[in-house]
Design a protein around this motif. Structure first.
Motif, PDB file in Angstrom:
ATOM      1  N   UNK A  99       0.808  -1.226   0.000  1.00 49.95           N
ATOM      2  CA  UNK A  99       0.000   0.000   0.000  1.00 49.95           C
ATOM      3  C   UNK A  99       0.837   1.269   0.000  1.00 49.95           C
ATOM      4  N   UNK A 100       2.117   1.162   0.341  1.00 49.06           N
ATOM      5  CA  UNK A 100       2.986   2.343   0.358  1.00 49.06           C
ATOM      6  C   UNK A 100       3.505   2.691  -1.030  1.00 49.06           C
ATOM      7  N   UNK A 101       3.333   1.766  -1.977  1.00 48.87           N
ATOM      8  CA  UNK A 101       3.841   1.971  -3.323  1.00 48.87           C
ATOM      9  C   UNK A 101       2.941   2.921  -4.110  1.00 48.87           C
ATOM     10  N   UNK A 102       3.520   3.591  -5.128  1.00 42.17           N
ATOM     11  CA  UNK A 102       2.729   4.443  -6.022  1.00 42.17           C
ATOM     12  C   UNK A 102       1.798   3.599  -6.890  1.00 42.17           C
TER      13      UNK A 102
END
Length: 214
Positions: A99-102
């Motif tokens: 979820x932290x990824x673009x």
């Protein structure tokens, strides 16, 4: 997804009530050649094609799960808890989600008991030069003939050929220079998946293409 939505409508099934049994029937109907939508030809489908459709459906439900569009326990891996074995409506194990990824949904790996394993690649017959010539002779328009030649020589898909710009095709003088040097023309094209690659084209195809442009 359109075929799946049509199948849901035909079966009178709400999309949030879908489970593995329903998806298994959806899979098996296609494998046996039963028409599930008005656009399907009614012939047995290759397992890889069915897997691709299932992956799209599973990815849709996984996205809905992560974005609160369905119940939290609707889709996910089977697991053992203190109370016993928990099995969601749709069993799916997903790896690579961050979820932290673009792009948290890009390049995910899906594992489902519904997906066919050890799929054999279909046998594809490569047309001979004579067969290709006969096919091109049947094409009615000069444009279609040139597109066929581009596919034969470069392996480009139709939508990739349509991305070729006028400035990608050399002038007649430059084509003559390439022919005299027995060389190819090279240009960069963005194809499927936005991947860039160099395309190498012979002078005869360039001449036909320039004639069409003129």
């Amino acid at each position: 997804m359109r075929m799946f939505w049509e199948h849901l409508s035909n079966e009178g099934r709400d999309w949030k009530d879908v489970d593995d049994d329903f998806l298994r029937d959806f899979r098996n109907l296609q494998r046996s050649g039963v028409r599930i939508s008005h656009k399907q030809k009614g012939e047995e489908l290759f397992e890889g094609t069915i897997n691709g459709r299932l992956m799209t459906i599973l990815a849709f439900y996984w996205w809905c799960h992560k974005n609160g569009k369905v119940r939290e326990d609707m889709i996910g891996p089977s697991r053992w808890e203190e109370e016993g074995h928990f099995r969601p409506q749709i069993v799916l194990d997903v790896k690579g989600y961050d979820p932290r990824s673009d792009s948290p949904y890009k390049d995910l790996k899906y594992s489902s008991p519904l997906l066919y394993k050890n799929i054999r690649a279909p046998k594809r017959t490569i047309p001979t030069e004579d067969q290709t010539s006969k096919m091109q002779a049947k094409l009615s328009s000069f444009r279609d003939q040139i597109m066929s030649q581009w596919t034969e020589q470069t392996g480009l898909r139709a939508f990739e050929i349509c991305k070729i710009k006028v400035e990608d095709v050399p002038s007649f003088d430059d084509i003559d220079a390439l022919e005299d040097a027995d060389n190819h023309h090279k240009f960069l094209l963005k194809g499927k998946g936005r991947k860039e690659r160099f395309i190498y084209v012979q002078s005869d195809l360039l001449t036909s293409t320039r004639e069409y442009i003129e």
